[in-house]
Design a protein around this motif. Structure first.
Motif, PDB file in Angstrom:
ATOM      1  N   VAL A   1     -48.377 -29.639 -20.439  1.00 34.09           N
ATOM      2  CA  VAL A   1     -47.926 -30.184 -19.157  1.00 34.09           C
ATOM      3  C   VAL A   1     -49.064 -30.091 -18.147  1.00 34.09           C
ATOM      4  N   GLN A   2     -49.251 -31.187 -17.392  1.00 36.17           N
ATOM      5  CA  GLN A   2     -50.350 -31.254 -16.432  1.00 36.17           C
ATOM      6  C   GLN A   2     -49.801 -31.638 -15.065  1.00 36.17           C
ATOM      7  N   PRO A   3     -50.526 -31.305 -13.990  1.00 35.46           N
ATOM      8  CA  PRO A   3     -50.125 -31.813 -12.668  1.00 35.46           C
ATOM      9  C   PRO A   3     -50.240 -33.335 -12.635  1.00 35.46           C
ATOM     10  N   ALA A   4     -49.264 -33.986 -12.043  1.00 35.26           N
ATOM     11  CA  ALA A   4     -49.298 -35.452 -11.917  1.00 35.26           C
ATOM     12  C   ALA A   4     -50.145 -35.796 -10.699  1.00 35.26           C
TER      13      ALA A   4
ATOM     14  N   THR B   1     -49.362 -38.060  -4.532  1.00 37.13           N
ATOM     15  CA  THR B   1     -49.622 -36.680  -4.925  1.00 37.13           C
ATOM     16  C   THR B   1     -51.113 -36.361  -4.797  1.00 37.13           C
TER      17      THR B   1
ATOM     18  N   THR C   1     -45.124 -32.980 -12.259  1.00 31.41           N
ATOM     19  CA  THR C   1     -45.908 -32.738 -13.476  1.00 31.41           C
ATOM     20  C   THR C   1     -45.771 -33.938 -14.401  1.00 31.41           C
ATOM     21  N   GLN C   2     -46.716 -34.053 -15.303  1.00 27.40           N
ATOM     22  CA  GLN C   2     -46.670 -35.112 -16.303  1.00 27.40           C
ATOM     23  C   GLN C   2     -46.937 -34.514 -17.685  1.00 27.40           C
ATOM     24  N   THR C   3     -46.183 -35.019 -18.659  1.00 24.05           N
ATOM     25  CA  THR C   3     -46.306 -34.550 -20.041  1.00 24.05           C
ATOM     26  C   THR C   3     -46.600 -35.735 -20.942  1.00 24.05           C
TER      27      THR C   3
ATOM     28  N   ARG D   1     -43.486 -30.740  -6.196  1.00 26.83           N
ATOM     29  CA  ARG D   1     -44.518 -30.657  -7.234  1.00 26.83           C
ATOM     30  C   ARG D   1     -44.115 -31.566  -8.389  1.00 26.83           C
TER      31      ARG D   1
ATOM     32  N   ASN E   1     -53.258 -31.450  -7.238  1.00 30.70           N
ATOM     33  CA  ASN E   1     -52.379 -30.451  -7.839  1.00 30.70           C
ATOM     34  C   ASN E   1     -50.970 -30.975  -8.104  1.00 30.70           C
ATOM     35  N   GLY E   2     -50.765 -32.280  -7.913  1.00 34.04           N
ATOM     36  CA  GLY E   2     -49.448 -32.868  -8.139  1.00 34.04           C
ATOM     37  C   GLY E   2     -48.471 -32.613  -7.012  1.00 34.04           C
TER      38      GLY E   2
ATOM     39  N   ASP F   1     -41.827 -35.078 -14.198  1.00 35.70           N
ATOM     40  CA  ASP F   1     -40.770 -34.175 -13.742  1.00 35.70           C
ATOM     41  C   ASP F   1     -41.103 -33.726 -12.327  1.00 35.70           C
TER      42      ASP F   1
END
Length: 200
Positions: free
Chosen positions: A135-138, A158, A66-68, A64, A161-162, A53
């Motif tokens: 959810v984590q930073p990508a 990235t 993120t990855q889930t 920014r 911190n994504g 996302d």
């Protein structure tokens, strides 16, 4: 008259003998097993893919990502093989004769219970994908920007911190948003559309 009485003297004992012989238990015991597939509890598989996302604050040229982690929802299954209960009606009739039908039904139900055989088989997916971790930073992901109204692509990477820097769009007056993709191996995953100006 004597002949009719004699017939009844033969029929009644024969009927009683038949009824008290345990029709339900005998028929149930001799019946073939029937097998059905029964579904059990739902559970999650291991991580199958990542959902990305993209977000952008107004006035900020950085995005920014993120990855889930996503997992498949699975359901366990097993085959259940058991004999079927038969001879219920004769057993009910037997109840009128010293309550023998009750014992017959109890024995028949015990036969059904003892004949049951359960065998686990392969789990199957329900078709749902479910988030299975936070959810984590990508971090350290290659990002592709596809601007609306043009065929121009921009690339970025990235940080831990994504975050990724977005260059100025090629045609600021015509470009309203950019589609954001993340390259994972040979595939591209859509992370969302980010508006470069206030959304209509």
């Amino acid at each position: 008259m004597k002949l009719r009485f004699f017939r009844w003297m033969v029929i009644v004992p024969a009927g009683l003998a038949l009824l008290t012989a345990g029709c339900a238990s005998s028929l149930t015991s001799s019946s073939p097993r029937q097998t059905t597939i029964v579904e059990g509890e739902k559970h999650l598989s291991g991580t199958v893919e990542l959902q990305f996302d993209a977000f952008k604050n107004p006035g900020d040229r950085r995005l920014r990502l993120t990855q889930t982690p996503m997992c498949r929802e699975m359901i366990s299954r097993e085959t259940v093989s058991r004999k079927q209960l038969h001879g219920v009606l004769p057993a009910i009739i037997e109840i009128g004769f010293f309550g023998l039908g009750i014992l017959d039904l109890v024995v028949a139900n015990a036969i059904v219970t003892n004949s049951e055989n359960r065998t686990p088989i392969e789990d199957v997916p329900t078709g749902k994908m479910v988030p299975c971790a936070v959810v984590q930073p990508a971090a350290d992901q290659q990002v592709i920007f596809q601007f609306s109204g043009t065929n121009t692509l921009q690339y970025g990477l990235t940080d831990a911190n994504g975050m990724v820097e977005l260059d100025a769009p090629p045609s600021p007056g015509e470009t309203a948003y950019t589609n954001v993709f993340v390259r994972t191996g040979a595939a591209k995953r859509f992370a969302g559309a980010v508006w470069l100006m206030p959304a209509p």
